[in-house]
Design a protein around this motif. Structure first.
Motif, PDB file in Angstrom:
ATOM      1  N   SER A  66       0.852  -1.200   0.000  1.00 37.28           N
ATOM      2  CA  SER A  66       0.000   0.000   0.000  1.00 37.28           C
ATOM      3  C   SER A  66       0.884   1.245   0.000  1.00 37.28           C
ATOM      4  O   SER A  66       2.093   1.154   0.230  1.00 37.28           O
ATOM      5  CB  SER A  66      -0.905   0.015   1.249  1.00 37.28           C
ATOM      6  OG  SER A  66      -0.123   0.218   2.411  1.00 37.28           O
ATOM      7  N   GLY A  67       0.245   2.400  -0.213  1.00 36.09           N
ATOM      8  CA  GLY A  67       0.979   3.654  -0.118  1.00 36.09           C
ATOM      9  C   GLY A  67       1.469   3.902   1.297  1.00 36.09           C
ATOM     10  O   GLY A  67       2.584   4.390   1.506  1.00 36.09           O
ATOM     11  N   VAL A  68       0.645   3.550   2.268  1.00 37.44           N
ATOM     12  CA  VAL A  68       1.041   3.700   3.675  1.00 37.44           C
ATOM     13  C   VAL A  68       2.250   2.807   3.985  1.00 37.44           C
ATOM     14  O   VAL A  68       3.183   3.235   4.673  1.00 37.44           O
ATOM     15  CB  VAL A  68      -0.161   3.394   4.605  1.00 37.44           C
ATOM     16  CG1 VAL A  68       0.289   3.124   6.030  1.00 37.44           C
ATOM     17  CG2 VAL A  68      -1.149   4.560   4.583  1.00 37.44           C
ATOM     18  N   LEU A  71       5.336   4.575   2.717  1.00 36.10           N
ATOM     19  CA  LEU A  71       5.759   5.648   3.628  1.00 36.10           C
ATOM     20  C   LEU A  71       6.460   5.078   4.856  1.00 36.10           C
ATOM     21  O   LEU A  71       7.543   5.514   5.236  1.00 36.10           O
ATOM     22  CB  LEU A  71       4.531   6.454   4.073  1.00 36.10           C
ATOM     23  CG  LEU A  71       3.949   7.425   3.036  1.00 36.10           C
ATOM     24  CD1 LEU A  71       2.524   7.800   3.395  1.00 36.10           C
ATOM     25  CD2 LEU A  71       4.829   8.664   2.922  1.00 36.10           C
ATOM     26  N   TYR A  92      -1.011  14.082   4.012  1.00 32.70           N
ATOM     27  CA  TYR A  92      -1.935  12.976   4.233  1.00 32.70           C
ATOM     28  C   TYR A  92      -1.958  12.605   5.721  1.00 32.70           C
ATOM     29  O   TYR A  92      -0.905  12.427   6.337  1.00 32.70           O
ATOM     30  CB  TYR A  92      -1.428  11.806   3.388  1.00 32.70           C
ATOM     31  CG  TYR A  92      -2.289  10.589   3.351  1.00 32.70           C
ATOM     32  CD1 TYR A  92      -3.618  10.651   2.961  1.00 32.70           C
ATOM     33  CD2 TYR A  92      -1.751   9.341   3.659  1.00 32.70           C
ATOM     34  CE1 TYR A  92      -4.392   9.504   2.899  1.00 32.70           C
ATOM     35  CE2 TYR A  92      -2.525   8.188   3.590  1.00 32.70           C
ATOM     36  CZ  TYR A  92      -3.848   8.284   3.215  1.00 32.70           C
ATOM     37  OH  TYR A  92      -4.611   7.157   3.146  1.00 32.70           O
ATOM     38  N   GLU A 136       4.589  16.821   0.455  1.00 32.05           N
ATOM     39  CA  GLU A 136       3.683  16.537  -0.666  1.00 32.05           C
ATOM     40  C   GLU A 136       3.526  17.798  -1.504  1.00 32.05           C
ATOM     41  O   GLU A 136       3.594  18.904  -0.977  1.00 32.05           O
ATOM     42  CB  GLU A 136       2.297  16.124  -0.147  1.00 32.05           C
ATOM     43  CG  GLU A 136       2.295  14.857   0.653  1.00 32.05           C
ATOM     44  CD  GLU A 136       0.925  14.556   1.292  1.00 32.05           C
ATOM     45  OE1 GLU A 136      -0.086  15.150   0.881  1.00 32.05           O
ATOM     46  OE2 GLU A 136       0.904  13.726   2.211  1.00 32.05           O
ATOM     47  N   ASN A 140      -2.350  16.799   0.075  1.00 38.55           N
ATOM     48  CA  ASN A 140      -3.638  16.172   0.336  1.00 38.55           C
ATOM     49  C   ASN A 140      -4.155  16.684   1.687  1.00 38.55           C
ATOM     50  O   ASN A 140      -3.440  16.567   2.669  1.00 38.55           O
ATOM     51  CB  ASN A 140      -3.436  14.654   0.394  1.00 38.55           C
ATOM     52  CG  ASN A 140      -4.737  13.884   0.507  1.00 38.55           C
ATOM     53  OD1 ASN A 140      -5.805  14.460   0.541  1.00 38.55           O
ATOM     54  ND2 ASN A 140      -4.613  12.563   0.586  1.00 38.55           N
ATOM     55  N   ASP A 165       6.136  12.705  -1.386  1.00 37.49           N
ATOM     56  CA  ASP A 165       4.976  11.856  -1.647  1.00 37.49           C
ATOM     57  C   ASP A 165       4.287  12.482  -2.864  1.00 37.49           C
ATOM     58  O   ASP A 165       3.567  13.474  -2.747  1.00 37.49           O
ATOM     59  CB  ASP A 165       4.052  11.820  -0.424  1.00 37.49           C
ATOM     60  CG  ASP A 165       2.827  10.931  -0.650  1.00 37.49           C
ATOM     61  OD1 ASP A 165       2.470  10.690  -1.827  1.00 37.49           O
ATOM     62  OD2 ASP A 165       2.214  10.502   0.338  1.00 37.49           O
ATOM     63  N   THR A 167       2.072  11.349  -4.945  1.00 35.71           N
ATOM     64  CA  THR A 167       0.819  10.703  -5.346  1.00 35.71           C
ATOM     65  C   THR A 167      -0.090  11.627  -6.151  1.00 35.71           C
ATOM     66  O   THR A 167      -0.616  11.231  -7.191  1.00 35.71           O
ATOM     67  CB  THR A 167       0.073  10.203  -4.088  1.00 35.71           C
ATOM     68  OG1 THR A 167       0.893   9.248  -3.422  1.00 35.71           O
ATOM     69  CG2 THR A 167      -1.260   9.555  -4.444  1.00 35.71           C
ATOM     70  N   PHE A 168      -0.262  12.883  -5.697  1.00 40.20           N
ATOM     71  CA  PHE A 168      -1.210  13.785  -6.365  1.00 40.20           C
ATOM     72  C   PHE A 168      -0.696  14.269  -7.721  1.00 40.20           C
ATOM     73  O   PHE A 168      -1.492  14.604  -8.590  1.00 40.20           O
ATOM     74  CB  PHE A 168      -1.524  14.994  -5.463  1.00 40.20           C
ATOM     75  CG  PHE A 168      -2.674  14.753  -4.531  1.00 40.20           C
ATOM     76  CD1 PHE A 168      -2.742  13.595  -3.764  1.00 40.20           C
ATOM     77  CD2 PHE A 168      -3.701  15.680  -4.415  1.00 40.20           C
ATOM     78  CE1 PHE A 168      -3.809  13.367  -2.902  1.00 40.20           C
ATOM     79  CE2 PHE A 168      -4.777  15.462  -3.556  1.00 40.20           C
ATOM     80  CZ  PHE A 168      -4.824  14.304  -2.805  1.00 40.20           C
ATOM     81  N   SER A 185       1.187   6.379  -3.807  1.00 40.55           N
ATOM     82  CA  SER A 185       0.123   5.408  -3.569  1.00 40.55           C
ATOM     83  C   SER A 185      -0.351   4.966  -4.945  1.00 40.55           C
ATOM     84  O   SER A 185      -0.891   5.768  -5.702  1.00 40.55           O
ATOM     85  CB  SER A 185      -1.027   6.048  -2.799  1.00 40.55           C
ATOM     86  OG  SER A 185      -2.165   5.198  -2.898  1.00 40.55           O
ATOM     87  N   SER A 187      -2.661   2.961  -5.448  1.00 44.35           N
ATOM     88  CA  SER A 187      -4.116   2.782  -5.349  1.00 44.35           C
ATOM     89  C   SER A 187      -4.864   3.889  -6.095  1.00 44.35           C
ATOM     90  O   SER A 187      -6.056   3.760  -6.348  1.00 44.35           O
ATOM     91  CB  SER A 187      -4.549   2.795  -3.885  1.00 44.35           C
ATOM     92  OG  SER A 187      -3.594   2.171  -3.062  1.00 44.35           O
ATOM     93  N   LYS A 188      -4.185   4.974  -6.407  1.00 43.81           N
ATOM     94  CA  LYS A 188      -4.834   6.129  -7.023  1.00 43.81           C
ATOM     95  C   LYS A 188      -4.658   6.081  -8.549  1.00 43.81           C
ATOM     96  O   LYS A 188      -5.398   5.385  -9.214  1.00 43.81           O
ATOM     97  CB  LYS A 188      -4.264   7.420  -6.420  1.00 43.81           C
ATOM     98  CG  LYS A 188      -4.062   7.365  -4.896  1.00 43.81           C
ATOM     99  CD  LYS A 188      -5.353   7.284  -4.112  1.00 43.81           C
ATOM    100  CE  LYS A 188      -5.191   6.958  -2.633  1.00 43.81           C
ATOM    101  NZ  LYS A 188      -4.315   7.816  -1.848  1.00 43.81           N
ATOM    102  N   GLY A 198      -1.941  -0.499  -3.483  1.00 45.45           N
ATOM    103  CA  GLY A 198      -0.500  -0.697  -3.608  1.00 45.45           C
ATOM    104  C   GLY A 198       0.249   0.603  -3.427  1.00 45.45           C
ATOM    105  O   GLY A 198      -0.349   1.688  -3.441  1.00 45.45           O
ATOM    106  N   LEU A 316      -8.880   8.798  -4.837  1.00 50.18           N
ATOM    107  CA  LEU A 316      -8.786   9.684  -6.007  1.00 50.18           C
ATOM    108  C   LEU A 316      -8.145   8.908  -7.151  1.00 50.18           C
ATOM    109  O   LEU A 316      -7.709   7.768  -6.964  1.00 50.18           O
ATOM    110  CB  LEU A 316      -7.924  10.912  -5.673  1.00 50.18           C
ATOM    111  CG  LEU A 316      -6.520  10.626  -5.174  1.00 50.18           C
ATOM    112  CD1 LEU A 316      -5.493  11.412  -5.940  1.00 50.18           C
ATOM    113  CD2 LEU A 316      -6.411  10.967  -3.694  1.00 50.18           C
TER     114      LEU A 316
END
Ligand SMILES: *Cc1c(COP(=O)(O)O)cnc(C)c1O
Length: 374
Positions: A66-68, A71, A92, A136, A140, A165, A167-168, A185, A187-188, A198, A316
């Motif tokens: 996961s993204g977590v 991290l 986040y 980030e 987020n 991070d 992700t965005f 992440s 997952s986005k 993931g 997202l």
């Protein structure tokens, strides 16, 4: 013939057999390239890692559960008791709760600063060094933009590792900066269809080798089936991202003119406080918008419940547009001072745009905003 499949096959196997004992020894010592256990490595997962690293412009990557997990594996790889980590109010929530909770319990110190006050980071780093600065951009859930060049140069001058991070912003953004580690992440935007969890850590060697050793100890490995879904998702990553950004630009501009909307934060709008920075640093402005519904909390709730096409949930980067109440989802751990710094109010929502037709999204928002105060 020795030719290759167009699509990476799914190696749905936990183990790989050895024919000769000497092959075990050479595989374990790294002399022989090979696989033996999928918690350590798997060909489908490996294809994904190499693809993501290439897109982000670094040597190597690690795909995780996961993204977590990405991290936390980074934190535990580079931090030791007595070290300090710097994170930001504009980030986040689980990032902050891990730092303030579990890391603090193991004697790792932290500071939570404001991303939009780069002078405070500079003076904090001068007064006391830090081992890691994690940030980030866009953040987020409020889409604030870091001055990356300044942040990285201040952190490097103080001897800190810099981690973004990303992700965005996505894999195609920010590779030009001298950032040591990228976190995503998956997952986005990588999965893109809201059906897999993931994360990824991307960096150059030898840092990635250090992190990989901790990753093996922690065991938050990615399942091969998820890696297959992410590889499949990545085939349309650029198409989806482009459409989502285009939609977001139209929706944000429309929201800004709507009398039932109090304020809109989207890095692509000239009214965004860091619009100039975003324009300079990014190839596009992303697909997430923060805005405040006019009125009180109950009117915000009414608005969410009136939406028909847009789903109320977290996350997202999906094909579907998603909306989340920011105060409830992302501000629970903040002190009142920090909440004010974050800009999250009880009527703030985070809208993550999908690939629907923008007119349909605007029509859904319009009817919900019309009905929210009736
Ligand atoms: C979602 C998210 C994460 C966590 O990723 P998961 O895959 O849900 O564990 C980390 N950072 C940011 C910025 C996110 O949006």
């Amino acid at each position: 013939m020795g030719n290759h499949p167009l699509v990476d096959p799914l190696y749905q196997t936990a183990k790989f057999r050895f024919e000769r004992f000497s092959d075990i020894e050479s595989t374990l010592s790294g002399q022989l390239q090979g696989f033996f256990y999928s918690r350590i490595s798997n060909p489908t997962v490996r294809s994904l890692e190499m693809l993501l690293a290439k897109l982000q412009g670094r040597d190597d990557g690690i795909a995780l559960a996961s993204g977590v997990a990405a991290l936390n594996t980074l934190f535990l790889s580079v931090l030791s008791p007595g070290d300090e980590v710097i994170v930001f109010v504009q980030s986040y929530k689980p990032t902050r709760t891990f730092v303030r909770g579990l890391l603090a319990r193991f004697g790792i110190k932290y500071r939570v600063l404001s991303l939009t006050d780069p002078a405070s980071l500079e003076s904090e780093l001068k007064s006391r060094p830090a081992r890691l600065v994690l940030f980030e951009s866009p953040s987020n859930p409020m889409l604030r933009i870091a001055n990356i060049e300044r942040l990285v140069s201040d952190a490097k001058a103080a001897g800190a590792i810099t981690a973004l991070d990303n992700t965005f912003a996505g894999f195609h953004n920010h590779g030009q900066f001298e950032i040591d580690v990228f976190i995503h992440s998956l997952s986005k935007f990588a999965g893109g269809h809201g059906d897999a969890i993931g994360g990824a850590i991307i960096a150059n060697k030898p840092l990635i080798d250090t992190i990989r050793a901790t990753h093996f100890d922690l065991g938050a490995c990615m399942d091969p089936h998820s890696a297959y879904l992410f590889l499949r998702g990545m085939k349309t990553y650029t198409l989806r991202f482009r459409q989502q950004c285009e939609n977001a630009r139209k929706v944000a501009a429309w929201l800004e003119k709507n009398p039932s909307v109090e304020r809109v934060l989207y890095p692509g709008l000239p009214s965004h406080p860091e619009h100039g920075l975003a324009k300079k640093q990014m190839k596009d402005f992303g697909s997430v918008i923060a805005f405040d519904v006019k009125g009180d909390r109950s009117q915000m709730i009414r608005f969410l419940e009136e939406l028909k096409l847009i789903s109320v949930t977290a996350s997202l980067g999906s094909t579907d547009s998603l909306i989340a109440p920011s105060h409830l989802f992302y501000a629970g751990d903040l002190t009142e001072d920090e909440r004010q710094t974050s800009g999250i109010s009880p009527t703030t929502v985070r809208l993550a745009i999908g690939i629907e037709h923008p007119d349909d999204l605007i029509a859904d928002l319009e009817q919900a905003l019309q009905n929210h105060s009736v």
